[in-house]
Design a protein around this motif. Structure first.
Motif, PDB file in Angstrom:
ATOM      1  N   ALA A 198       0.839  -1.211   0.000  1.00 51.56           N
ATOM      2  CA  ALA A 198       0.000   0.000   0.000  1.00 51.56           C
ATOM      3  C   ALA A 198       0.868   1.253   0.000  1.00 51.56           C
ATOM      4  CB  ALA A 198      -0.935  -0.010   1.207  1.00 51.56           C
ATOM      5  N   TYR A 199       1.928   1.230   0.774  1.00 52.96           N
ATOM      6  CA  TYR A 199       2.844   2.375   0.828  1.00 52.96           C
ATOM      7  C   TYR A 199       3.428   2.650  -0.557  1.00 52.96           C
ATOM      8  CZ  TYR A 199       6.726   5.393   2.085  1.00 52.96           C
ATOM      9  OH  TYR A 199       7.602   6.460   2.151  1.00 52.96           O
ATOM     10  N   LEU A 200       3.935   1.607  -1.198  1.00 56.52           N
ATOM     11  CA  LEU A 200       4.542   1.780  -2.515  1.00 56.52           C
ATOM     12  C   LEU A 200       3.504   2.141  -3.580  1.00 56.52           C
ATOM     13  CD1 LEU A 200       7.172  -1.079  -2.356  1.00 56.52           C
ATOM     14  CD2 LEU A 200       7.624   1.392  -2.333  1.00 56.52           C
ATOM     15  N   ALA A 201       2.298   1.593  -3.470  1.00 53.16           N
ATOM     16  CA  ALA A 201       1.236   1.925  -4.424  1.00 53.16           C
ATOM     17  C   ALA A 201       0.875   3.403  -4.364  1.00 53.16           C
ATOM     18  CB  ALA A 201       0.002   1.063  -4.161  1.00 53.16           C
ATOM     19  N   ALA A 202       1.013   4.021  -3.185  1.00 50.42           N
ATOM     20  CA  ALA A 202       0.671   5.431  -2.998  1.00 50.42           C
ATOM     21  C   ALA A 202       1.857   6.366  -3.237  1.00 50.42           C
ATOM     22  CB  ALA A 202       0.132   5.639  -1.580  1.00 50.42           C
ATOM     23  N   SER A 203       3.034   5.813  -3.444  1.00 48.28           N
ATOM     24  CA  SER A 203       4.239   6.625  -3.582  1.00 48.28           C
ATOM     25  C   SER A 203       4.401   7.159  -5.011  1.00 48.28           C
ATOM     26  CB  SER A 203       5.468   5.775  -3.232  1.00 48.28           C
ATOM     27  OG  SER A 203       6.648   6.399  -3.698  1.00 48.28           O
ATOM     28  N   PRO A 204       4.480   8.487  -5.183  1.00 47.77           N
ATOM     29  CA  PRO A 204       4.730   9.043  -6.516  1.00 47.77           C
ATOM     30  C   PRO A 204       6.081   8.589  -7.089  1.00 47.77           C
ATOM     31  CG  PRO A 204       3.972  10.768  -5.020  1.00 47.77           C
ATOM     32  CD  PRO A 204       4.232   9.539  -4.199  1.00 47.77           C
ATOM     33  N   VAL A 205       7.082   8.444  -6.238  1.00 49.81           N
ATOM     34  CA  VAL A 205       8.401   7.990  -6.697  1.00 49.81           C
ATOM     35  C   VAL A 205       8.294   6.561  -7.230  1.00 49.81           C
ATOM     36  CG1 VAL A 205      10.759   7.416  -5.984  1.00 49.81           C
ATOM     37  CG2 VAL A 205       9.676   9.512  -5.153  1.00 49.81           C
ATOM     38  N   ALA A 206       7.637   5.676  -6.479  1.00 51.17           N
ATOM     39  CA  ALA A 206       7.488   4.286  -6.920  1.00 51.17           C
ATOM     40  C   ALA A 206       6.634   4.216  -8.188  1.00 51.17           C
ATOM     41  CB  ALA A 206       6.878   3.437  -5.806  1.00 51.17           C
ATOM     42  N   ALA A 207       5.600   5.038  -8.279  1.00 55.10           N
ATOM     43  CA  ALA A 207       4.757   5.047  -9.483  1.00 55.10           C
ATOM     44  C   ALA A 207       5.583   5.441 -10.706  1.00 55.10           C
ATOM     45  CB  ALA A 207       3.578   5.994  -9.306  1.00 55.10           C
ATOM     46  N   HIS A 208       6.449   6.437 -10.556  1.00 55.80           N
ATOM     47  CA  HIS A 208       7.307   6.872 -11.660  1.00 55.80           C
ATOM     48  C   HIS A 208       8.286   5.765 -12.045  1.00 55.80           C
ATOM     49  CE1 HIS A 208      10.441  10.000 -13.223  1.00 55.80           C
ATOM     50  NE2 HIS A 208       9.861   9.355 -14.198  1.00 55.80           N
ATOM     51  N   TRP A 209       8.932   5.161 -11.057  1.00 56.76           N
ATOM     52  CA  TRP A 209       9.874   4.069 -11.310  1.00 56.76           C
ATOM     53  C   TRP A 209       9.171   2.903 -12.016  1.00 56.76           C
ATOM     54  CZ3 TRP A 209      14.926   2.933 -11.342  1.00 56.76           C
ATOM     55  CH2 TRP A 209      15.301   1.594 -11.354  1.00 56.76           C
TER      56      TRP A 209
END
Length: 120
Positions: free
Chosen positions: A65-76
């Protein structure tokens, strides 16, 4: 602690570029992975672009959930998505999980609690 293993398939024609993109991973992405609670995270590459990943986490649902909400992870993940074959969704959310069938540490710990069997 939960051990998580997963498998993905990299397009064989893109393997070299995929490897180059991970040497190194963006510092911001590394920080997000750590902040999510994932640790001891490794990726292993097999023949033909077969990718195996492993990490440890206390709460995998919360980490996802944390990574799904992260703009950095979404970009990566948006940049990494093109490397994979047969994937529906973000690589960090859609990888095929693998079932653990053996763990040395757990079995040794369990065997320490069980009296030795009589060989006769």
């Amino acid at each position: 602690m939960t051990r998580v293993a997963f498998q993905l398939q990299i397009d064989p024609s893109l393997v070299d570029e995929y490897v180059a993109r991970h040497a190194p991973v963006w510092p911001e992405m590394l920080a997000e992975i750590a902040a999510s609670g994932r640790r001891n995270y490794s990726l292993f590459l097999g023949d033909g672009g077969r990718l195996f990943g492993y990490y440890e986490v206390d709460d995998d649902t919360a980490a996802q959930a944390y990574l799904a909400a992260s703009p950095v992870a979404a970009h990566w993940e948006a940049e990494m998505g093109r490397f994979f074959v047969g994937l529906d969704g973000r690589p960090d959310q859609a990888a095929t999980p693998l079932a653990e069938v053996f763990n040395l540490h757990d079995q040794l710990a369990d065997s320490a609690d069980v009296p030795e069997s009589d060989p006769s």
